[in-house]
Motif scaffolding. Structure first.
Motif, PDB file in Angstrom:
ATOM      1  N   LEU A  30      -3.926  -5.263  -5.866  1.00 17.09           N
ATOM      2  CA  LEU A  30      -2.544  -4.785  -5.791  1.00 17.09           C
ATOM      3  C   LEU A  30      -2.418  -3.265  -5.868  1.00 17.09           C
ATOM      4  O   LEU A  30      -1.658  -2.681  -5.095  1.00 17.09           O
ATOM      5  CB  LEU A  30      -1.695  -5.456  -6.863  1.00 17.09           C
ATOM      6  N   PRO A  31      -3.135  -2.571  -6.763  1.00 21.83           N
ATOM      7  CA  PRO A  31      -3.009  -1.112  -6.782  1.00 21.83           C
ATOM      8  C   PRO A  31      -3.441  -0.479  -5.444  1.00 21.83           C
ATOM      9  O   PRO A  31      -2.851   0.496  -4.997  1.00 21.83           O
ATOM     10  CB  PRO A  31      -3.931  -0.673  -7.915  1.00 21.83           C
ATOM     11  N   GLU A  32      -4.442  -1.058  -4.804  1.00 17.59           N
ATOM     12  CA  GLU A  32      -4.894  -0.542  -3.506  1.00 17.59           C
ATOM     13  C   GLU A  32      -3.825  -0.791  -2.443  1.00 17.59           C
ATOM     14  O   GLU A  32      -3.539   0.077  -1.616  1.00 17.59           O
ATOM     15  CB  GLU A  32      -6.209  -1.221  -3.117  1.00 17.59           C
ATOM     16  N   LEU A  33      -3.215  -1.959  -2.468  1.00 13.78           N
ATOM     17  CA  LEU A  33      -2.148  -2.280  -1.522  1.00 13.78           C
ATOM     18  C   LEU A  33      -0.971  -1.331  -1.712  1.00 13.78           C
ATOM     19  O   LEU A  33      -0.418  -0.795  -0.743  1.00 13.78           O
ATOM     20  CB  LEU A  33      -1.709  -3.731  -1.718  1.00 13.78           C
ATOM     21  N   ASP A  34      -0.584  -1.096  -2.962  1.00 14.16           N
ATOM     22  CA  ASP A  34       0.525  -0.180  -3.244  1.00 14.16           C
ATOM     23  C   ASP A  34       0.200   1.239  -2.804  1.00 14.16           C
ATOM     24  O   ASP A  34       1.068   1.948  -2.280  1.00 14.16           O
ATOM     25  CB  ASP A  34       0.870  -0.204  -4.730  1.00 14.16           C
ATOM     26  N   LEU A  35      -1.046   1.668  -2.987  1.00  6.89           N
ATOM     27  CA  LEU A  35      -1.441   3.008  -2.553  1.00  6.89           C
ATOM     28  C   LEU A  35      -1.379   3.131  -1.035  1.00  6.89           C
ATOM     29  O   LEU A  35      -0.893   4.140  -0.507  1.00  6.89           O
ATOM     30  CB  LEU A  35      -2.851   3.348  -3.054  1.00  6.89           C
ATOM     31  N   MET A  36      -1.851   2.108  -0.323  1.00  4.54           N
ATOM     32  CA  MET A  36      -1.780   2.150   1.146  1.00  4.54           C
ATOM     33  C   MET A  36      -0.328   2.239   1.611  1.00  4.54           C
ATOM     34  O   MET A  36      -0.018   2.991   2.542  1.00  4.54           O
ATOM     35  CB  MET A  36      -2.459   0.922   1.756  1.00  4.54           C
ATOM     36  N   ALA A  37       0.559   1.495   0.959  1.00  5.15           N
ATOM     37  CA  ALA A  37       1.981   1.561   1.313  1.00  5.15           C
ATOM     38  C   ALA A  37       2.544   2.948   1.026  1.00  5.15           C
ATOM     39  O   ALA A  37       3.275   3.514   1.844  1.00  5.15           O
ATOM     40  CB  ALA A  37       2.755   0.499   0.532  1.00  5.15           C
ATOM     41  N   GLU A  38       2.178   3.520  -0.110  1.00  4.40           N
ATOM     42  CA  GLU A  38       2.658   4.859  -0.466  1.00  4.40           C
ATOM     43  C   GLU A  38       2.180   5.900   0.546  1.00  4.40           C
ATOM     44  O   GLU A  38       2.940   6.773   0.960  1.00  4.40           O
ATOM     45  CB  GLU A  38       2.165   5.222  -1.859  1.00  4.40           C
ATOM     46  N   LEU A  39       0.931   5.795   0.963  1.00  2.13           N
ATOM     47  CA  LEU A  39       0.388   6.736   1.950  1.00  2.13           C
ATOM     48  C   LEU A  39       1.051   6.580   3.315  1.00  2.13           C
ATOM     49  O   LEU A  39       1.038   7.501   4.125  1.00  2.13           O
ATOM     50  CB  LEU A  39      -1.128   6.569   2.071  1.00  2.13           C
ATOM     51  N   ALA A  40       1.638   5.407   3.562  1.00  2.00           N
ATOM     52  CA  ALA A  40       2.360   5.162   4.813  1.00  2.00           C
ATOM     53  C   ALA A  40       3.853   5.457   4.654  1.00  2.00           C
ATOM     54  O   ALA A  40       4.650   5.101   5.511  1.00  2.00           O
ATOM     55  CB  ALA A  40       2.157   3.716   5.253  1.00  2.00           C
TER      56      ALA A  40
ATOM     57  N   MET B  59      -4.570   5.352 -12.952  1.00  2.00           N
ATOM     58  CA  MET B  59      -4.833   4.494 -11.819  1.00  2.00           C
ATOM     59  C   MET B  59      -6.004   3.576 -12.165  1.00  2.00           C
ATOM     60  O   MET B  59      -7.001   4.014 -12.703  1.00  2.00           O
ATOM     61  CB  MET B  59      -5.167   5.353 -10.595  1.00  2.00           C
ATOM     62  N   ALA B  60      -5.848   2.324 -11.862  1.00  2.00           N
ATOM     63  CA  ALA B  60      -6.915   1.355 -12.125  1.00  2.00           C
ATOM     64  C   ALA B  60      -8.057   1.546 -11.139  1.00  2.00           C
ATOM     65  O   ALA B  60      -7.841   1.864  -9.981  1.00  2.00           O
ATOM     66  CB  ALA B  60      -6.361  -0.055 -12.012  1.00  2.00           C
ATOM     67  N   ARG B  61      -9.269   1.379 -11.633  1.00  2.00           N
ATOM     68  CA  ARG B  61     -10.435   1.472 -10.763  1.00  2.00           C
ATOM     69  C   ARG B  61     -10.966   0.071 -10.511  1.00  2.00           C
ATOM     70  O   ARG B  61     -11.001  -0.753 -11.403  1.00  2.00           O
ATOM     71  CB  ARG B  61     -11.506   2.341 -11.394  1.00  2.00           C
ATOM     72  N   HIS B  62     -11.375  -0.174  -9.285  1.00  2.00           N
ATOM     73  CA  HIS B  62     -11.881  -1.478  -8.910  1.00  2.00           C
ATOM     74  C   HIS B  62     -13.226  -1.308  -8.233  1.00  2.00           C
ATOM     75  O   HIS B  62     -13.505  -0.272  -7.627  1.00  2.00           O
ATOM     76  CB  HIS B  62     -10.911  -2.179  -7.961  1.00  2.00           C
ATOM     77  N   PRO B  63     -14.080  -2.318  -8.323  1.00  2.00           N
ATOM     78  CA  PRO B  63     -15.379  -2.219  -7.659  1.00  2.00           C
ATOM     79  C   PRO B  63     -15.212  -2.124  -6.148  1.00  2.00           C
ATOM     80  O   PRO B  63     -14.181  -2.500  -5.605  1.00  2.00           O
ATOM     81  CB  PRO B  63     -16.082  -3.519  -8.053  1.00  2.00           C
ATOM     82  N   ARG B  64     -16.218  -1.597  -5.511  1.00  2.00           N
ATOM     83  CA  ARG B  64     -16.177  -1.488  -4.059  1.00  2.00           C
ATOM     84  C   ARG B  64     -16.080  -2.876  -3.435  1.00  2.00           C
ATOM     85  O   ARG B  64     -16.524  -3.855  -4.007  1.00  2.00           O
ATOM     86  CB  ARG B  64     -17.434  -0.793  -3.544  1.00  2.00           C
ATOM     87  N   ALA B  65     -15.516  -2.921  -2.259  1.00  2.00           N
ATOM     88  CA  ALA B  65     -15.377  -4.205  -1.567  1.00  2.00           C
ATOM     89  C   ALA B  65     -16.755  -4.792  -1.301  1.00  2.00           C
ATOM     90  O   ALA B  65     -17.682  -4.093  -0.920  1.00  2.00           O
ATOM     91  CB  ALA B  65     -14.637  -4.001  -0.251  1.00  2.00           C
ATOM     92  N   SER B  66     -16.882  -6.066  -1.545  1.00  2.00           N
ATOM     93  CA  SER B  66     -18.153  -6.746  -1.339  1.00  2.00           C
ATOM     94  C   SER B  66     -17.968  -7.869  -0.339  1.00  2.00           C
ATOM     95  O   SER B  66     -16.870  -8.126   0.147  1.00  2.00           O
ATOM     96  CB  SER B  66     -18.672  -7.303  -2.665  1.00  2.00           C
ATOM     97  N   ALA B  67     -19.049  -8.558  -0.043  1.00  2.00           N
ATOM     98  CA  ALA B  67     -18.996  -9.674   0.900  1.00  2.00           C
ATOM     99  C   ALA B  67     -18.043 -10.757   0.403  1.00  2.00           C
ATOM    100  O   ALA B  67     -17.423 -11.452   1.199  1.00  2.00           O
ATOM    101  CB  ALA B  67     -20.390 -10.235   1.120  1.00  2.00           C
TER     102      ALA B  67
END
Length: 82
Positions: free
Chosen positions: A39-49, A1-9
């Motif tokens: 995109l990996p975060e979006l796909d994970l949210m869809a998978e969890l739903a 799984m790709a890691r991304h920095p935390r959401a920023s301003a």
């Protein structure tokens, strides 16, 4: 799984959201804050739903997806319960 920095301003955007109802004489203008996701975060949210990825395109005309552009149309479907 790709890691991304935390959401920023820089990942956030604000815009007005207009809502009108049949009962309201004047439409309401409300503030709306949006956060861009990777995109990996979006796909994970869809998978969890419990959604499945159906397709991903570069535009509304079904053009081939190119991750370098940073733009996409992602379509998810809910699998049939059977």
């Amino acid at each position: 799984m790709a890691r991304h920095p935390r959401a920023s301003a820089q990942d956030r955007s604000s815009s007005p959201l207009t809502r009108s109802t049949t009962a309201a004489i004047e439409p309401q203008v409300l503030p709306a804050t949006h956060r861009f996701v990777y995109l990996p975060e979006l796909d994970l949210m869809a998978e969890l739903a419990w959604l499945e990825s159906a397709s991903r395109h570069s535009d509304w005309f079904g053009g081939a997806f190119n991750p370098a552009t940073g733009r996409h149309i992602s379509v998810y479907t809910k699998p049939n319960a059977g």
